[in-house]
Design an enzyme around this catalytic site. Sequence first.
Site, PDB file in Angstrom:
ATOM      1  N   HIS A 229       0.823  -1.212   0.000  1.00 42.70           N
ATOM      2  CA  HIS A 229       0.000   0.000   0.000  1.00 42.70           C
ATOM      3  C   HIS A 229       0.858   1.265   0.000  1.00 42.70           C
ATOM      4  CE1 HIS A 229       1.068   0.788   4.205  1.00 42.70           C
ATOM      5  NE2 HIS A 229       0.916  -0.510   4.398  1.00 42.70           N
ATOM      6  N   GLU A 305      -2.072  -7.190   7.759  1.00 38.95           N
ATOM      7  CA  GLU A 305      -0.721  -7.109   8.309  1.00 38.95           C
ATOM      8  C   GLU A 305      -0.658  -7.825   9.660  1.00 38.95           C
ATOM      9  OE1 GLU A 305       2.332  -7.256   8.204  1.00 38.95           O
ATOM     10  OE2 GLU A 305       2.996  -5.266   7.558  1.00 38.95           O
TER      11      GLU A 305
END
Length: 425
Positions: A229, A305
């Site tokens: 990202h 994550e």
Amino acid sequence: MRQFIVEADGGSRGNPGPAGYGAVVLDGRTGEPLAEAAEYIGVATNNVAEYKGLIAGLTAARALDPAAEIRVRMDSKLVVEQMSGRWQIKHPDMKPLAAEAARIFPAGQVTFEWIPRERNKHADRLANEAMDAGKNGGQWDPSASTAALDASAARAAMSEAEAGEAVGRAAQTERAAQTERAAQTEPAAQAEAVSSASSASSASRPSGSVGWGASADLGAPVTLVLLRHGETALTPEKRFSGSGGSDPELSAVGRRQAEAVAASLAARGTIQEVVSSPLRRCRETAAAVASRLGLDVTVEEGLRETDFGAWEGLTFAEVRERYADDLSAWLASPDVAPTGGGESFTAVGGRVAAVRDQLLERYRGRTVLVVTHVTPVKTLVRLALGAPPESLFRMELSAASLSAVAYYADGNASVRLLNDTSHLR
């Protein structure tokens, strides 16, 4: 009996991507071109395009003389070895194409020979002309072709004696293939030893024979294009930012990065699916790309994550100051979780491997953009390489960077790209 040489080629700009084929039928005695064929076939793999080129070339030769003796010459070792019966045809997309090619002439009338790419220029240029035409929204126009001109120099160098040595070269090709297979036994054993040395890697790898010694399966892989990202406010400060913290949005810089990678991927034209971590920074990055490509985003929970527990929002130095013993233990073992109920790298590896296997099953032969985080990207690369867990600390992964791994049906994986940030410059 007349003798024809069929030279064929196919290509895909993206594999899979916009694809086309080219084929030429030559007089076996003079080398003069008798017929040409080329076509843009839409999105396909290199192998599909090569097989379609073979079919077109054989079809054109049959139209000239169904009783002719045919020598097929291609620079695709896969097609040559499979059509010669020396390699198995495993991929479901290849089997019907190979069967179609085999039906055009009786088996005894056709022989197959591998040649270097530089000796297949005519068919290669035809394939590229077809892809160029498709890019412009049309189809190949034989009146505008320059393939014969490009191939003339190479054909002039082909002596008449060379043209009569097909059988000898085919036997030499087979001997070379046998030598190559024998030479690959030792690397295959080494690859197996590396796999056994890392239990986390071997346990999570797709089933099937792996290594250089495995049976060839060069059909269309599943290609996972791994996009980290864009930046958040925490990224330039190098703070732990996992799935147990504040779930920050993209910063202004991160939004610009997302648009830049979207433009780059749109220009390449190879992405067919987009999946994303559920965290906001990934969903925003994925949305920017998907909007540009006209695709939907599928959210995969397993791509989130690591949960860094009590370390969320802290810098490495701050964690060392407050939780020195826990940090040392975490750095020493993938089984240790961060302070306060965080997630170990072993646990992350398990869920990332599970979602990888789901993607490989769901998107067979397709190119998938996976928008996720540092740890999942590094984990996918580590597992593909069969590398030990400590390799996670030895990879650089920038915000909005691209990496890529191709996964084949026989269990092999190939890391094709790591931490590419050229689109941000």
